[in-house]
Enzyme design. Sequence first.
Site, short mmCIF file in Angstrom:
data_model
loop_
_atom_site.label_atom_id
_atom_site.label_comp_id
_atom_site.label_asym_id
_atom_site.label_seq_id
_atom_site.Cartn_x
_atom_site.Cartn_y
_atom_site.Cartn_z
N LYS A 68 -0.89 -28.26 -8.25
CA LYS A 68 -1.02 -26.97 -7.56
C LYS A 68 0.15 -26.04 -7.89
O LYS A 68 1.28 -26.52 -8.04
CB LYS A 68 -1.04 -27.25 -6.05
CG LYS A 68 -1.30 -26.06 -5.18
CD LYS A 68 -1.20 -26.41 -3.70
CE LYS A 68 0.24 -26.38 -3.21
NZ LYS A 68 0.41 -25.94 -1.82
N LYS A 93 5.48 -34.43 -0.13
CA LYS A 93 6.78 -33.81 0.19
C LYS A 93 7.85 -34.88 0.42
O LYS A 93 9.02 -34.64 0.14
CB LYS A 93 6.67 -32.85 1.37
CG LYS A 93 5.86 -31.62 1.01
CD LYS A 93 6.26 -30.35 1.75
CE LYS A 93 5.61 -29.16 1.05
NZ LYS A 93 5.64 -27.93 1.81
N LYS A 106 5.26 -22.51 -4.40
CA LYS A 106 6.40 -21.60 -4.42
C LYS A 106 7.73 -22.33 -4.60
O LYS A 106 8.69 -21.76 -5.09
CB LYS A 106 6.41 -20.69 -3.19
CG LYS A 106 6.51 -21.39 -1.86
CD LYS A 106 6.63 -20.35 -0.73
CE LYS A 106 5.40 -20.19 0.10
NZ LYS A 106 5.06 -21.37 0.93
N1 AQP Z 1 -1.80 -22.92 -5.43
C1 AQP Z 1 -2.47 -22.46 -4.38
N2 AQP Z 1 -3.76 -22.07 -4.52
C2 AQP Z 1 -4.47 -21.59 -3.46
N3 AQP Z 1 -3.93 -21.47 -2.22
C3 AQP Z 1 -2.65 -21.85 -2.05
N4 AQP Z 1 -1.84 -21.87 -0.97
C4 AQP Z 1 -0.63 -22.36 -1.32
N5 AQP Z 1 -0.62 -22.67 -2.62
C5 AQP Z 1 -1.86 -22.36 -3.11
C6 AQP Z 1 -2.23 -21.40 0.35
O1 AQP Z 1 -1.27 -20.45 0.77
C7 AQP Z 1 -1.14 -20.51 2.19
C8 AQP Z 1 0.28 -20.57 2.56
O2 AQP Z 1 0.84 -21.77 2.08
P1 AQP Z 1 2.13 -22.34 2.79
O3 AQP Z 1 3.24 -21.39 2.62
O4 AQP Z 1 1.84 -22.67 4.18
O5 AQP Z 1 2.49 -23.70 2.13
P2 AQP Z 1 1.94 -24.55 0.98
O6 AQP Z 1 0.47 -24.73 1.08
O7 AQP Z 1 2.75 -25.79 0.99
O8 AQP Z 1 2.29 -23.61 -0.23
P3 AQP Z 1 3.32 -23.82 -1.36
O9 AQP Z 1 3.35 -22.54 -2.15
O10 AQP Z 1 2.99 -25.05 -2.13
O11 AQP Z 1 4.68 -23.96 -0.58
P4 AQP Z 1 5.82 -25.04 -0.74
O12 AQP Z 1 6.17 -25.06 -2.20
O13 AQP Z 1 6.92 -24.54 0.13
O14 AQP Z 1 5.23 -26.32 -0.24
C9 AQP Z 1 -1.95 -21.74 2.65
O15 AQP Z 1 -3.19 -21.29 3.15
C10 AQP Z 1 -2.14 -22.51 1.38
O16 AQP Z 1 -3.34 -23.27 1.41
#
Ligand code: AQP
Length: 333
Positions: A197, A115, A200
């Site tokens: 990965k 990040k 979002k």
């Molecule tokens: N690609 C993924 N596959 C499986 N699990 C996923 N999670 C996120 N992306 C995947 C799981 O979703 C939960 C919530 O995630 P988060 O909102 O806390 O943040 P993150 O892991 O950083 O998810 P993003 O989508 O990648 O968000 P941004 O883009 O804002 O950083 C967690 O349990 C995560 O493991």
Amino acid sequence: MFQDKKVVFSGVQPSGSLTLGNYLGAIKNFSAFSDEYRCYYCVVDMHAITVRQNPAELRRRTYDTLALYMACGLDPEKNVLFVQSHVPAHAELGWILDCYTMFGELSRMTQFKDKSAKNADNINAGLFTYPSLMAADILLYQTELVPVGVDQKQHLELSRDIANRFNGVYGDTFVVPEGYIPQTTAKIMSLAEPSKKMSKSDPNENAVIRILDDRDTIIRKFKRAVTDSGCEVRRGEGKEGIENLISIYGAVTGKNPDDVEAEFDGRGYGDFKLAVGEAVADSLENVRSEFARLSADKKYLEDIMRKGSAEAARAAMRTMSKVKRKVGFTDVR
Ligand code: AQP
């Protein structure tokens, strides 16, 4: 209603419109715990501001994430659904745990490195200490089990280390949590770059399936998914794109990867991608219509938020008074 049950906690950041990764890796699995465990599911808006957010959008997404929790099957009568910033104990314990978390540990976190690289103009202290706030989220509720995607495994291990360190100094204070990481859907990959990965906040819309994408959009995105120059629907070296689609198809149809390979034996990628798109769109149909119904009723969502935060705050207070006493804070109430 929850007496004597072990605790499950998990959260999702309202940092964008939720993806199929968030759904299959986390939220879809949440409701399976509701009968056996006392479940706290939180919209972690305080984590979201470690990356700059548009305030109006953050507010809207906080409501939307709560509505999505329910649209994905979480019954507010059986689960404590709440917003992190509504329970000040998260920030309070987060600060205390900062003082029991080492600089070196935080420096090794891969999410911080990723990040920081993506937000080079805003490498703030909150981004760095994100894992100790996450430890606070979990430890506040004496959590046994944390259902998360595999990307959160490192943070979870740090939460365990922090809990063990604190317990080591002051005697048993926190339950040391275990992760619950799904087998085949622990990491859903980007449709555009299958080595990354699905996230979002990915700026490339074609890389990401949103839970709320309409049917045509879902099918179109899967048709464009990056695969490889081969033609066999099989897992293997250099076939990360196909492997990702096999996991997704398996997860939404309930089939295991071997059966998926057998089903598409001798059929091309075109056929397979269309089948994945249709199966995902079918599986999200109900979620979308439930979301539309729930998100239209802001007052109802606010009632759920209020009830959830009151309940969460009560449980959090029990841990906080124990922690404050142990670290030596005075109490003159
Ligand atoms: N690609 C993924 N596959 C499986 N699990 C996923 N999670 C996120 N992306 C995947 C799981 O979703 C939960 C919530 O995630 P988060 O909102 O806390 O943040 P993150 O892991 O950083 O998810 P993003 O989508 O990648 O968000 P941004 O883009 O804002 O950083 C967690 O349990 C995560 O493991």
